[in-house]
Design a protein around this motif. Structure first.
Motif, mmCIF file in Angstrom:
data_model
loop_
_atom_site.group_PDB
_atom_site.id
_atom_site.type_symbol
_atom_site.label_atom_id
_atom_site.label_comp_id
_atom_site.label_asym_id
_atom_site.label_seq_id
_atom_site.Cartn_x
_atom_site.Cartn_y
_atom_site.Cartn_z
ATOM 1 N N TYR B 135 0.925 -1.393 0.362
ATOM 2 C CA TYR B 135 0.024 0.097 0.167
ATOM 3 C C TYR B 135 0.858 1.379 -0.231
ATOM 4 N N HIS B 136 1.937 1.256 0.977
ATOM 5 C CA HIS B 136 2.739 2.278 1.037
ATOM 6 C C HIS B 136 3.480 2.929 -0.363
ATOM 7 N N VAL B 137 3.928 1.726 -0.328
ATOM 8 C CA VAL B 137 5.533 1.836 -1.676
ATOM 9 C C VAL B 137 3.807 2.575 -3.239
ATOM 10 N N VAL B 138 3.113 1.651 -3.265
ATOM 11 C CA VAL B 138 2.351 2.070 -4.311
ATOM 12 C C VAL B 138 2.028 2.946 -4.542
ATOM 13 N N THR B 139 1.258 3.533 -3.364
ATOM 14 C CA THR B 139 0.303 5.222 -3.510
ATOM 15 C C THR B 139 1.586 6.625 -3.492
ATOM 16 N N CYS B 140 2.547 6.200 -2.320
ATOM 17 C CA CYS B 140 4.074 6.992 -2.473
ATOM 18 C C CYS B 140 4.175 6.898 -4.316
ATOM 19 N N PHE B 141 4.772 5.918 -4.769
ATOM 20 C CA PHE B 141 4.782 5.954 -6.092
ATOM 21 C C PHE B 141 4.223 6.512 -7.612
ATOM 22 N N LEU B 142 2.526 6.082 -7.770
ATOM 23 C CA LEU B 142 1.820 6.845 -7.669
ATOM 24 C C LEU B 142 1.660 8.458 -8.521
ATOM 25 N N GLY B 143 2.098 9.113 -6.921
ATOM 26 C CA GLY B 143 2.933 10.402 -6.545
ATOM 27 C C GLY B 143 3.490 10.963 -7.516
ATOM 28 N N TYR B 144 4.918 9.763 -7.146
ATOM 29 C CA TYR B 144 5.984 10.629 -7.612
ATOM 30 C C TYR B 144 5.729 10.512 -9.011
ATOM 31 N N ALA B 145 4.921 9.898 -9.727
ATOM 32 C CA ALA B 145 4.646 9.385 -10.813
ATOM 33 C C ALA B 145 4.223 10.707 -11.708
ATOM 34 N N ALA B 146 3.075 11.229 -11.066
ATOM 35 C CA ALA B 146 2.485 12.377 -11.214
ATOM 36 C C ALA B 146 3.109 13.153 -10.994
ATOM 37 N N PHE B 147 3.920 13.473 -10.022
ATOM 38 C CA PHE B 147 4.771 14.697 -9.651
ATOM 39 C C PHE B 147 6.183 14.708 -11.206
ATOM 40 N N ALA B 148 5.948 13.719 -11.634
ATOM 41 C CA ALA B 148 7.224 13.636 -12.825
ATOM 42 C C ALA B 148 6.182 14.178 -14.006
ATOM 43 N N VAL B 149 5.024 13.697 -14.337
ATOM 44 C CA VAL B 149 4.305 13.795 -15.658
ATOM 45 C C VAL B 149 4.339 15.940 -15.489
ATOM 46 N N ALA B 150 3.550 15.847 -14.436
ATOM 47 C CA ALA B 150 3.514 17.555 -13.560
ATOM 48 C C ALA B 150 5.290 18.538 -14.265
ATOM 49 N N CYS B 151 6.493 18.277 -13.625
ATOM 50 C CA CYS B 151 7.557 18.600 -14.197
ATOM 51 C C CYS B 151 7.558 18.967 -15.338
ATOM 52 N N GLY B 152 7.353 17.743 -15.788
ATOM 53 C CA GLY B 152 7.803 17.662 -18.000
ATOM 54 C C GLY B 152 7.288 18.373 -18.410
ATOM 55 N N ILE B 153 5.400 18.465 -17.530
ATOM 56 C CA ILE B 153 4.969 19.714 -18.367
ATOM 57 C C ILE B 153 5.587 21.054 -18.121
#
Lengths: 458, 279
Positions: B135-153
């Motif tokens: 639960y912990h790793v999946v939620t954190c990394f989905l969050g990180y990934a959304a931030f990565a996409v936001a950073c690219g944008i």
């Protein structure tokens, strides 16, 4: 009223401002870095080893060694709390009014402010149309409220008005979490206890080095460590029994406690945290020639001091050296000795082979050690906590997660309809996601169009 | 078929996808954009299979656990979540060109994992033996990934904004969505990431409380996750503050992702603390 704001008013506005919220969030983010770079809660000598006296004094004055509890960090958190409270307090009445006392009529002013507005020409009297439109809006959107004003009928329907409160729920959740943390620090405690295998403990040592009675006792029946083939640890397991008034507590006998599976009794929880060896070893220390024999006892994980000031501790000990050195018998121990002159020796001391002990002595020049044997067992180290604030913290977390979700992904959607003879005007808006609402609004308009005047659709 | 081979094919797919997106950026041939997205999708499917296979392999070795237990596995999972979030955004908004700025993150992760990191399947140390890990790793990394996409944008926003109106007429920049759209997409990506990060911090706190008896101990990892949370909380408030929309918001998003990366990698590499198994 003149334009000059009074001091209380200015203070209040300052605490309500979004700029303050931004400044506080960014300050908290930046200052928090300090405590991740400077180790927290070490002892003064440890700091002095790595930084100079001047830096040490400066950092200490600024509270950098326990920065998350320093006055200025706590002040930032208090300011954030006041800011959260003040801006919620200021904006909530307006929001409440929008929710409970909405504009019910679609007048000209409102029409101009709405992004979505459509007029449908349909035959029929205002009264007859109103009834039909009300039924359709109820079926496709939400049950409307009808008002009659200036000869036309107005319908107002809304969905999920309460989601406007979600942002405030998130703000409140932060205060709830703080409250839980305060309750925990006022009424809870954190401590530590070590229990040897077969032993028991009825009190623990708290973080401030005071002792606290548990009111019951915990026995460690057994402690074991297992390893994977790779040598990595697999499991640390204590078998614990809770006894109260001399009797084991039902259901808490021989409970296995491992990392990630603690034991709780009367609100006090025991967590598997560390382990080690406990016991003592006896040595006969003499000159290389065997003169001046003195018996020295060294505790398993401690050290003993010899008359000349050297410090000796046991690295490893066995009561039967056979499995390690085939052909040999009796006890053996490996020692480490630090002399006052700064020399370090690694010494192997046998029980049955004084001549082997002597060989090393003659080669290295340290005193002779003969291992007379000892007793050794395992002890378990348990973290012991009571935190009555945890439930409050979880309540705050739940409120925050739900609040954040609602605040981002739900919106208060409103539809107004003005019905006159032969004409229906529809308007609507949402407090978030206008693009999404536009699609829904257009769909509603199409449905109404189709059902009010089916012929015209084709 | 081994998971390791599949991960290599995945890496190649992401490389191809990125190059196709670059070609799309330069040529503005619509079909190339579609091809880039389809290649990324194929890579994602392969990688999903590879992660599942590695999971199974760990059970065959007798040390069964979700493949989220060390740096290699987490970097691979991070790449997977980045591509997943990008494709979901693509499905919804169809601004293909974003792929040229997001796929490099996924490719970088996969390349680093495949070439430089220890990829052996290790048994779980006692501290990680819990369902909370998932639960912990999946939620954190989905969050990180959304931030990565936001950073690219946001990088796209800053590039587009710096070039000004003059550059909008032709060339590479002409294929960018308008700045207003980029600003909005940045917000939408963070809108996905923030609740996930919040959930990740909460599940982490719940786990810490269950395993160690303290939901918060100001460990460097915890503190950095909070720093990231503060930065994005500031970003969300910036959107309703005059003078903080647009360029400043884009910078905040970039800073937020830099903090995210430090939280994820920097803390493990440079600071010591409770999360040391991530080395």
């Amino acid at each position: 009223m003149n334009n000059e704001r009074t001091l209380p008013q200015a203070t209040w506005d300052f605490f309500c401002s979004l700029k303050l919220a931004m400044a506080l969030l960014l300050s908290l983010a930046i200052t928090s870095i300090i405590g991740t770079v400077i180790p927290q809660g070490n002892l003064a000598p440890q700091y002095l080893e790595s930084i100079g006296q001047t830096k040490f004094r400066l950092y200490q004055a600024l509270g950098f060694f326990d920065m998350y509890h320093s006055w200025w960090f706590v002040l930032l958190l208090v300011a954030l709390s006041v800011n959260l409270f003040a801006c919620s307090f200021k904006r909530l009445p307006q929001i409440w009014k929008v929710m409970t006392n909405p504009t019910l009529t679609l007048d000209e002013g409102l029409k101009k402010s709405l992004g979505n507005l459509t007029t449908l020409k349909v035959s029929g009297s205002a009264e007859a149309l109103t009834e039909r439109v009300a039924a359709l809006v109820a079926a496709h959107f939400a049950t409307p409220r009808t008002t009659e004003k200036d000869g036309s009928f107005h319908l107002y329907a809304e969905k999920t008005p309460w989601c406007r409160l979600a942002v405030y729920a998130v703000h409140v959740s932060i205060l709830v979490i703080f409250a839980g943390a305060i309750v925990g620090s006022l009424f809870g405690f954190k401590g530590y206890v070590t229990i040897p295998e077969g032993g028991s403990a009825s009190s623990i040592v708290l973080r401030n080095d005071t002792t606290r009675d548990l009111g019951f006792s915990v026995n460690c029946e057994k402690f074991s460590v297992s390893f994977y083939d790779t040598g990595a640890p697999k499991e640390f397991k204590s078998i614990l029994t809770v006894t109260e008034n001399g009797r084991p507590v039902a259901g808490l006998e021989k409970v296995p406690v491992i990392v990630n599976s603690p034991l709780t009794y009367k609100g006090i929880t025991f967590y598997q945290s560390s382990y080690g060896k406990v016991g003592q070893h006896n040595f006969l220390v003499s000159t290389p020639e065997g003169g001046n024999p003195v018996q020295v006892t060294i505790p398993s994980e401690g050290a003993a001091r010899l008359p000349d000031g050297s410090e000796v501790h046991v690295l490893e000990a066995t009561q039967d050296v056979g499995p390690f050195l085939p052909g040999k018998t009796g006890p053996a121990a490996q020692l480490e000795m630090h002399t006052p002159t700064g020399k370090t020796f690694r010494i192997v001391a046998f029980g049955n082979y004084p001549e082997l002990n002597r060989e090393a002595v003659l080669r290295e020049g340290h005193p002779a050690f003969r291992y007379l044997g000892g007793t050794e067992g395992m002890y378990t180290g348990l973290q012991v906590n009571r935190d009555p604030g945890v439930a409050i913290v979880w309540l705050g977390c739940l409120l925050m997660v739900v609040g954040v979700y609602v605040a981002f992904f739900m919106s208060h959607r409103r539809v107004w309809v003005q019905v006159k003879d032969g004409e229906v005007v529809l308007g609507g808006n949402a407090n978030k996601n206008p693009a999404g609402f536009e699609l829904a609004f257009d769909r509603l308009v199409q449905q109404l169009k189709g059902e009010l005047a089916p012929g015209e659709e084709k | 078929m081994t998971s390791s081979l599949l991960f290599n094919v995945t890496t190649i797919a992401y490389l191809v996808s990125m190059l196709v997106f670059f070609a799309f950026l330069a040529s503005r041939v619509e079909k190339l954009g579609t091809l880039g997205s389809l290649t990324a999708l194929a890579g994602l499917v392969l990688q999903t299979g590879a992660i599942g296979l590695r999971w199974r392999e760990s059970y065959q070795m007798g040390v069964g656990h979700a493949p989220l237990s060390n740096l290699y596995e987490s970097v691979v999972f991070f790449s997977w979540t980045i591509v997943l979030i990008y494709l979901l955004l693509d499905l919804r908004y169809r601004y293909r060109v974003i792929g040229a700025f997001v796929m490099p993150f996924a490719l970088l992760g996969m390349t680093w994992a495949q070439l430089a990191l220890q990829s052996g399947i290790e048994p779980l140390v006692p501290a990680l033996q819990s369902n909370w890990l998932l639960y912990h790793v999946v939620t954190c990394f989905l969050g990180y990934a959304a931030f990565a996409v936001a950073c690219g944008i946001s990088i796209m926003y800053l590039v587009r904004d710096a070039a000004g109106e003059a550059a909008a007429g032709g060339g590479v920049l002409a294929s960018f969505p308008p700045v207003k759209v980029l600003d909005d997409l940045n917000y939408r990506a963070i809108m996905v990431g923030f609740p996930l990060l919040t959930l990740g911090i909460v599940t982490g706190a719940a786990w810490a409380n269950y395993a160690w008896g303290t939901y918060w101990s100001w460990d460097p990892k915890e503190t950095w996750s909070l720093i990231v949370w503060f930065v994005y909380a500031a970003f969300l408030h910036a959107r309703i503050t005059r003078g903080w929309v647009g360029r400043r918001a884009a910078w905040l998003s970039v800073v937020g992702f830099a903090a995210t990366i430090f939280c994820y990698l920097g803390v493990n590499l440079f600071l010591s603390g409770l999360h040391s198994y991530g080395r």
